[in-house]
Scaffold this active site. Structure first.
Site, PDB file in Angstrom:
ATOM      1  N   ARG A  26       7.191 -16.183   0.811  1.00 32.79           N
ATOM      2  CA  ARG A  26       7.448 -14.990   0.012  1.00 32.79           C
ATOM      3  C   ARG A  26       7.197 -15.250  -1.474  1.00 32.79           C
ATOM      4  NH1 ARG A  26       9.807 -11.448   2.602  1.00 32.79           N
ATOM      5  NH2 ARG A  26       8.481  -9.892   1.687  1.00 32.79           N
TER       6      ARG A  26
ATOM      7  N   GLY B 258       0.334   6.349   1.389  1.00 31.01           N
ATOM      8  CA  GLY B 258       0.056   6.562  -0.030  1.00 31.01           C
ATOM      9  C   GLY B 258       0.059   7.998  -0.499  1.00 31.01           C
TER      10      GLY B 258
ATOM     11  N   ARG C 249       8.145  -4.195   1.305  1.00 28.87           N
ATOM     12  CA  ARG C 249       8.635  -5.579   1.193  1.00 28.87           C
ATOM     13  C   ARG C 249       9.781  -5.642   0.202  1.00 28.87           C
ATOM     14  NH1 ARG C 249       6.060  -6.327   5.469  1.00 28.87           N
ATOM     15  NH2 ARG C 249       4.037  -5.349   5.264  1.00 28.87           N
ATOM     16  N   ILE C 250      10.660  -6.575   0.462  1.00 27.73           N
ATOM     17  CA  ILE C 250      11.729  -6.837  -0.509  1.00 27.73           C
ATOM     18  C   ILE C 250      11.216  -7.891  -1.477  1.00 27.73           C
ATOM     19  CG2 ILE C 250      14.065  -7.723  -0.804  1.00 27.73           C
ATOM     20  CD1 ILE C 250      14.689  -6.502   1.974  1.00 27.73           C
ATOM     21  N   LEU C 251      11.281  -7.585  -2.749  1.00 25.51           N
ATOM     22  CA  LEU C 251      10.738  -8.484  -3.773  1.00 25.51           C
ATOM     23  C   LEU C 251      11.803  -9.467  -4.244  1.00 25.51           C
ATOM     24  CD1 LEU C 251       8.794  -5.670  -5.563  1.00 25.51           C
ATOM     25  CD2 LEU C 251       7.738  -7.660  -4.471  1.00 25.51           C
TER      26      LEU C 251
ATOM     27  N   SER D  31      15.196   9.772  -4.427  1.00 27.19           N
ATOM     28  CA  SER D  31      15.604   9.237  -5.731  1.00 27.19           C
ATOM     29  C   SER D  31      14.506   8.336  -6.295  1.00 27.19           C
ATOM     30  CB  SER D  31      16.869   8.377  -5.583  1.00 27.19           C
ATOM     31  OG  SER D  31      17.909   9.090  -4.939  1.00 27.19           O
TER      32      SER D  31
ATOM     33  N   HIS E 299      12.956   6.226  -3.229  1.00 27.25           N
ATOM     34  CA  HIS E 299      13.708   6.004  -1.998  1.00 27.25           C
ATOM     35  C   HIS E 299      14.087   7.359  -1.404  1.00 27.25           C
ATOM     36  CE1 HIS E 299      16.210   3.849   0.827  1.00 27.25           C
ATOM     37  NE2 HIS E 299      17.150   4.747   0.614  1.00 27.25           N
TER      38      HIS E 299
END
Ligand code: GRF
Length: 219
Positions: A68, A15, A94-96, A139, A112
């Protein structure tokens, strides 16, 4: 802080970007306030940092959800309950789902650690070094259904040096991230940046290329 844009920061890890976003929010004129820090793991280091900063924290423990879709629904509910109007993913691992992304379209940001569109996915520093790139960076982009593929608002960029290591580069990327992510939150909060479809608008004009914050590698 009335009139400031409520922001939720969503984390999985230590964080440091979250902390930079929270601290910058407290500078007069930022235009935003962090109303909640949400983690998908109880042991995310950023939760303690957030609590120490006096920010409300919430855990939506991924492990406790059967699939998920139900995790994404619970995460969306936690964000809505916080009152946030802008969501900043900051080291969220996690991929949302497409449904989640569409629900928060135009108000969901990610950071990213590469100069997108280069090096989507993992191990970005090693990949930039192996490729012999002249520059590297980070980015901030709006999130779309395409992983690390949404429109980029701002990039922090620096020159790579002979002998650079992943550790050294990672430290420089983080330092830049801590500047550009709060900056983008403020630009959105003050109405200077918005997105529509695949475009980013800055002061009402479509951006032909991301805004750039460049530092000398030695800085
Ligand atoms: C950052 O490097 C960010 O680019 C990536 O994850 C890292 C998070 O670091 N998405 P921290 O948890 O904010 O320190």
């Amino acid at each position: 802080m009335s009139g400031s844009l409520p922001v939720a920061v969503v984390i999985s890890g230590r964080g440091s970007n979250m902390e930079a976003i929270v601290r910058a929010a407290r500078v007069p004129g930022s235009g935003y306030q962090v109303v909640s820090v949400i983690a998908d793991r109880e042991n995310a280091g950023g939760l303690e940092r957030a609590a120490a900063l006096g920010v409300q924290t919430r855990v939506v423990p991924l492990k406790q959800f059967a699939d998920r879709a139900s995790f994404d629904t619970a995460l969306a509910a936690a964000i809505d309950a916080s009152g946030a109007k802008l969501v900043a993913l900051a080291g969220f691992m996690r991929i949302l789902s497409v449904e989640f992304v569409q629900r928060f379209e135009g108000r969901l940001l990610n950071i990213h650690p590469s100069l997108l569109p280069k090096y989507k996915g993992l191990d970005t520093h090693a990949r930039a070094l192996t490729a012999g790139d002249s520059h590297h960076g980070a980015s901030v982009h709006f999130v779309t259904a395409e992983l690390d593929g949404g429109p980029v608002v701002m990039q922090g960029r620096f020159r790579l040096l002979p002998g650079d290591t992943v550790e050294a580069v990672s430290a420089r990327v983080h330092a830049l991230e801590h500047r550009i992510y709060p900056h983008v939150c403020s630009l959105i909060a003050t109405g200077r940046v918005e997105t529509c479809g695949a475009s980013v608008y800055f002061d009402g004009e479509p951006l032909a290329a991301p805004l750039i914050e460049e530092t000398d590698a030695a800085a």
